[in-house]
Design a protein around this motif. Structure first.
Motif, PDB file in Angstrom:
ATOM      1  N   ARG A 389       0.850  -1.193   0.000  1.00 47.02           N
ATOM      2  CA  ARG A 389       0.000   0.000   0.000  1.00 47.02           C
ATOM      3  C   ARG A 389       0.883   1.239   0.000  1.00 47.02           C
ATOM      4  O   ARG A 389       1.993   1.216   0.519  1.00 47.02           O
ATOM      5  CB  ARG A 389      -0.960   0.022   1.193  1.00 47.02           C
ATOM      6  CG  ARG A 389      -0.327  -0.138   2.555  1.00 47.02           C
ATOM      7  CD  ARG A 389      -1.380  -0.082   3.671  1.00 47.02           C
ATOM      8  NE  ARG A 389      -2.555  -0.824   3.351  1.00 47.02           N
ATOM      9  CZ  ARG A 389      -2.703  -2.133   3.552  1.00 47.02           C
ATOM     10  NH1 ARG A 389      -1.700  -2.816   4.087  1.00 47.02           N
ATOM     11  NH2 ARG A 389      -3.817  -2.734   3.234  1.00 47.02           N
ATOM     12  N   GLY A 390       0.378   2.295  -0.627  1.00 49.20           N
ATOM     13  CA  GLY A 390       1.143   3.520  -0.770  1.00 49.20           C
ATOM     14  C   GLY A 390       1.239   3.902  -2.239  1.00 49.20           C
ATOM     15  O   GLY A 390       0.937   3.105  -3.133  1.00 49.20           O
ATOM     16  N   THR A 391       1.667   5.128  -2.504  1.00 53.82           N
ATOM     17  CA  THR A 391       1.826   5.581  -3.882  1.00 53.82           C
ATOM     18  C   THR A 391       3.099   4.989  -4.478  1.00 53.82           C
ATOM     19  O   THR A 391       3.948   4.448  -3.756  1.00 53.82           O
ATOM     20  CB  THR A 391       1.914   7.106  -3.942  1.00 53.82           C
ATOM     21  OG1 THR A 391       3.117   7.528  -3.259  1.00 53.82           O
ATOM     22  CG2 THR A 391       0.706   7.763  -3.282  1.00 53.82           C
ATOM     23  N   GLN A 394       6.012   6.731  -2.881  1.00 47.28           N
ATOM     24  CA  GLN A 394       6.249   6.284  -1.501  1.00 47.28           C
ATOM     25  C   GLN A 394       6.898   4.903  -1.451  1.00 47.28           C
ATOM     26  O   GLN A 394       7.810   4.663  -0.651  1.00 47.28           O
ATOM     27  CB  GLN A 394       4.924   6.266  -0.733  1.00 47.28           C
ATOM     28  CG  GLN A 394       4.378   7.643  -0.404  1.00 47.28           C
ATOM     29  CD  GLN A 394       2.946   7.589   0.122  1.00 47.28           C
ATOM     30  OE1 GLN A 394       2.205   6.616  -0.100  1.00 47.28           O
ATOM     31  NE2 GLN A 394       2.533   8.643   0.817  1.00 47.28           N
ATOM     32  N   MET A 395       6.439   3.989  -2.310  1.00 48.70           N
ATOM     33  CA  MET A 395       7.004   2.640  -2.316  1.00 48.70           C
ATOM     34  C   MET A 395       8.441   2.642  -2.802  1.00 48.70           C
ATOM     35  O   MET A 395       9.292   1.901  -2.285  1.00 48.70           O
ATOM     36  CB  MET A 395       6.155   1.719  -3.192  1.00 48.70           C
ATOM     37  CG  MET A 395       4.742   1.480  -2.678  1.00 48.70           C
ATOM     38  SD  MET A 395       4.681   0.895  -0.963  1.00 48.70           S
ATOM     39  CE  MET A 395       5.495  -0.684  -1.114  1.00 48.70           C
ATOM     40  N   ASP A 423      -3.191   4.244  -5.431  1.00 40.70           N
ATOM     41  CA  ASP A 423      -2.501   3.555  -4.348  1.00 40.70           C
ATOM     42  C   ASP A 423      -2.343   2.080  -4.697  1.00 40.70           C
ATOM     43  O   ASP A 423      -3.245   1.469  -5.277  1.00 40.70           O
ATOM     44  CB  ASP A 423      -3.311   3.715  -3.053  1.00 40.70           C
ATOM     45  CG  ASP A 423      -2.535   3.278  -1.829  1.00 40.70           C
ATOM     46  OD1 ASP A 423      -2.353   2.058  -1.649  1.00 40.70           O
ATOM     47  OD2 ASP A 423      -2.103   4.146  -1.050  1.00 40.70           O
ATOM     48  N   SER A 425      -2.604  -0.444  -2.962  1.00 36.72           N
ATOM     49  CA  SER A 425      -3.608  -1.302  -2.322  1.00 36.72           C
ATOM     50  C   SER A 425      -4.810  -1.531  -3.227  1.00 36.72           C
ATOM     51  O   SER A 425      -5.551  -2.500  -3.052  1.00 36.72           O
ATOM     52  CB  SER A 425      -4.067  -0.686  -0.995  1.00 36.72           C
ATOM     53  OG  SER A 425      -4.689   0.573  -1.214  1.00 36.72           O
TER      54      SER A 425
END
Length: 496
Positions: A389-391, A394-395, A423, A425
Motif C-alpha cells: 500500500r502507498g503511492t 512512496q514505495m 494507491d 492497495s
C-alpha cells in the motif's frame, strides 16, 4: 444452446473516467468449457462479477442459468467439511465422495473442520461442491494459485470432464488440458475463439505478424507518397517561377513565352501533388487502425552481481521443524553460481519456509548444517502481496530503489501508466505481483529468491520472464508450479 448474452455491455468503476468494457456484445453456450485470458488489469475478474450480477453496468447481461463465482468463503468454516459441502450443493454423500475421488482428495477431509484444510484442499472441495449444484454455470477465477503441479493436473483433468464454466487462468498447460473455447480480453475488446490456448496463441501470433507487415507496408507507402508529393509541388513552383521570368531569344532579342501553357502545366503538377497528399492522408488513417491489438513482449533486464566464490549456499542433512514436527528434510544440496534452482514439492512441504531460510527471514527451528556465503546480496520476493500500500513514489522511497527504473519495468510488464496514479492497495493481484517483480529487477544482487513469481501473472509476462532468465542467467532459487516455465528455465531442481 445460448445461455449467456452480453448486449452492448459498458462498464466503468465509480470515480473512473475510463471504461473497463465498452459496447461488448457476445453470446456464450452453457455447454462450453471457456478459458478466460488477458493481461493483468484488463478486467477478467470484473467480467466474471458482471456475469454473476454483483456489479451494475449499462447494457444487458442475460443469463439463462444461475452463475456461481469461485473462489468464495463458506459462512461457517469451523464446521465439518461434509456439512459445508452439503449446505452448498444439497448433494448425497455418495455424490460428494465421487467428485472428491475425481479430484484425488482423500475422503477423510470430509470429517475435518473446513478451516483446517490446506488452501489446495479447499479449492478442490469447494469446486466439487459447486459442480454438484444443478443447472449452474461456474465462474472460476484463478483456481491454480494454491495448487502444486499435481494438484493443477488433477483439477485440469476434472474440468475436462465437466461442461458449463468459464475459468480465468494464466497457466497455459492447465488451460490446454481442460478448455474448448478461449475468451480473450484484448487491447481493443473481447474476442471469442474456438480451441485451446496454444491454438489461440498460434492464431494470434499469425494475426499480429500480418498486422505488423501491413503496418510496415503502409509506412513505406507513406514515405514514397510524401517524396512524390514533395517533388510535384517543387516542379509546380519551378514552372510558376518560369512564368514570371523574362525570356530571351537565341539572337538576343526579347522572346515570346506561352504563359498559358506554363500555367496549365503548373496547375496540373499541383493537382497531382494534392491527389498524392489525399492518398497519403488515407494511408495515415489506415495505418492508425493497425497495431492497436498487439501486446508487445518488451525485453526485461536484470542486474545480477558476480559473487566472489563458486558456492553461494549449501545444506547437509538439514531439517526444518514446525514445533515438534519435521517440516522438511533431510536436505542435501549445493547452490552454485549461475544455478537456477526450482524448489518442488506438495503444498505444505516447506518450500516457502526454505526460501525464507535462504533469505535470512525464517523463524522455524532447524537442525543440520546450513551455509550461506558471506557478503551475499539477496533480492527476495515473497508469495504474499496483500501488504502493499502507498503511492508509487512512496514505495520507491520505502524500498530505496530508482523510481524511474521501477516504473519503466512496470510499463514493460504491461502496467498502464494511468495505474501509477492509484494507491498500490487498489491494484489487482497480478499488478501487485508485477510491482514486486519490477522492484527485484531494479536490485543488484548475487542471489534472487522468488516465491511463486507467476501467481496471477498474465501469459505475456510469463514469456518475458522466461526470456529474461535464459538470456541473463542470474543465480536464482524459485518456487513455481507452472510446468512450462519450470521446464524452460530451471537448471536444477530440489524436491522437498
Amino acid at each position: 444452446m445460448t445461455a449467456i448474452l452480453l448486449n452492448d455491455l459498458t462498464f466503468a468503476y465509480e470515480g473512473s473516467d475510463e471504461n473497463v468494457f465498452e459496447r461488448v456484445t457476445l453470446s456464450l453456450d452453457c455447454r462450453w468449457r471457456l478459458g478466460l485470458i488477458g493481461r493483468n488489469g484488463r478486467g477478467k475478474t470484473t467480467l466474471l462479477r458482471l456475469l454473476e450480477g454483483t456489479l451494475d453496468s449499462r447494457g444487458a447481461v442475460v443469463t439463462k442459468a444461475p452463475c456461481f463465482y469461485f473462489p468464495f468463503l463458506p459462512k461457517n468454516v469451523s464446521q465439518e467439511t461434509l456439512r459445508v459441502v452439503e449446505e452448498i450443493s444439497d448433494a448425497m454423500l455418495w455424490q460428494i465422495q465421487r467428485e472428491l475421488s475425481l479430484l484425488n482428495v482423500e475422503e477423510e477431509v470430509l470429517y475435518r473442520p473446513f478451516e483446517t484444510l490446506s488452501l489446495g484442499e479447499r479449492t478442490k472441495v469447494l469446486m466439487a461442491a459447486l459442480f454438484l449444484k444443478e443447472d449452474g454455470f461456474l465462474l472460476i477465477d484463478e483456481p491454480t494459485n494454491h495448487l502444486d503441479r499435481d494438484g493443477r493436473k488433477s483439477v485440469s483433468d476434472y474440468l475436462k470432464g465437466k461442461q458449463g464454466f468459464i475459468v480465468a487462468s494464466h497457466d497455459r498447460a492447465f488451460l490446454d488440458g481442460c478448455i474448448d473455447h478461449v475468451l480473450s480480453i484484448e487491447r481493443n475488446g473481447i474476442r471469442l475463439r474456438k480451441g485451446n490456448v496454444s491454438q489461440w496463441q498460434e492464431e494470434k501470433s499469425f494475426e499480429d505478424q500480418r498486422e505488423r507487415a501491413s503496418y510496415e507496408k503502409q509506412a513505406k507507402e507513406m514515405k514514397r507518397l510524401a517524396t512524390a508529393a514533395g517533388q510535384r509541388a517543387q516542379w509546380s513552383e519551378t514552372v510558376e517561377r518560369r512564368k514570371k521570368k523574362k525570356h530571351s531569344s537565341p539572337n538576343g532579342g526579347a522572346g515570346t513565352i506561352d504563359r498559358g501553357y506554363l500555367g496549365h502545366q503548373a496547375a496540373k503538377m499541383m493537382k497531382r501533388a494534392k491527389t498524392i497528399d489525399a492518398r497519403r492522408e488515407r494511408a495515415v488513417a489506415e495505418q492508425k487502425k493497425l497495431m492497436k491489438n498487439i501486446d508487445t513482449e518488451e525485453v526485461l533486464k536484470i542486474h545480477p552481481l558476480s559473487y566472489h566464490g563458486e558456492c553461494l549456499a549449501y545444506a547437509r542433512e538439514f531439517r526444518l521443524f514446525f514445533g515438534e514436527n519435521a517440516l522438511c528434510g533431510p536436505l542435501n544440496f549445493e547452490l552454485m553460481r549461475g544455478d537456477r534452482l526450482v524448489l518442488k514439492g506438495k503444498n505444505g512441504a516447506g518450500k516457502s519456509t526454505l526460501l525464507k531460510q535462504l533469505a535470512g527471514q525464517c523463524s522455524a527451528n532447524c537442525k543440520g548444517e546450513f551455509f550461506i556465503g558471506s557478503g551475499l546480496k539477496i533480492s527476495y520476493i515473497p508469495q504474499d502481496t496483500e501488504g502493499l500500500r502507498g503511492t508509487v513514489h512512496q514505495m520507491a522511497e520505502l524500498w530505496d530503489i530508482d523510481e524511474t527504473l521501477w516504473m519503466t519495468n512496470l510499463r514493460k510488464l504491461g502496467v498502464e501508466r494511468k495505474q501509477f496514479e492509484f494507491d498500490l492497495s487498489t491494484w489487482s493481484s497480478g499488478q501487485k505481483k508485477k510491482a514486486l517483480l519490477a522492484k527485484s529487477l531494479c536490485e543488484e544482487a548475487h542471489l534472487y529468491l522468488w516465491d511463486e513469481p507467476l501467481n496471477y501473472l498474465d501469459m505475456i509476462s510469463r514469456i518475458q520472464l522466461e526470456a529474461l532468465m535464459i538470456h541473463h542467467g542470474p543465480t536464482i532459487v524459485f518456487i513455481e508450479h507452472d510446468a512450462a516455465f519450470c521446464d524452460a528455465v530451471a537448471t536444477k531442481e530440489l524436491v522437498l
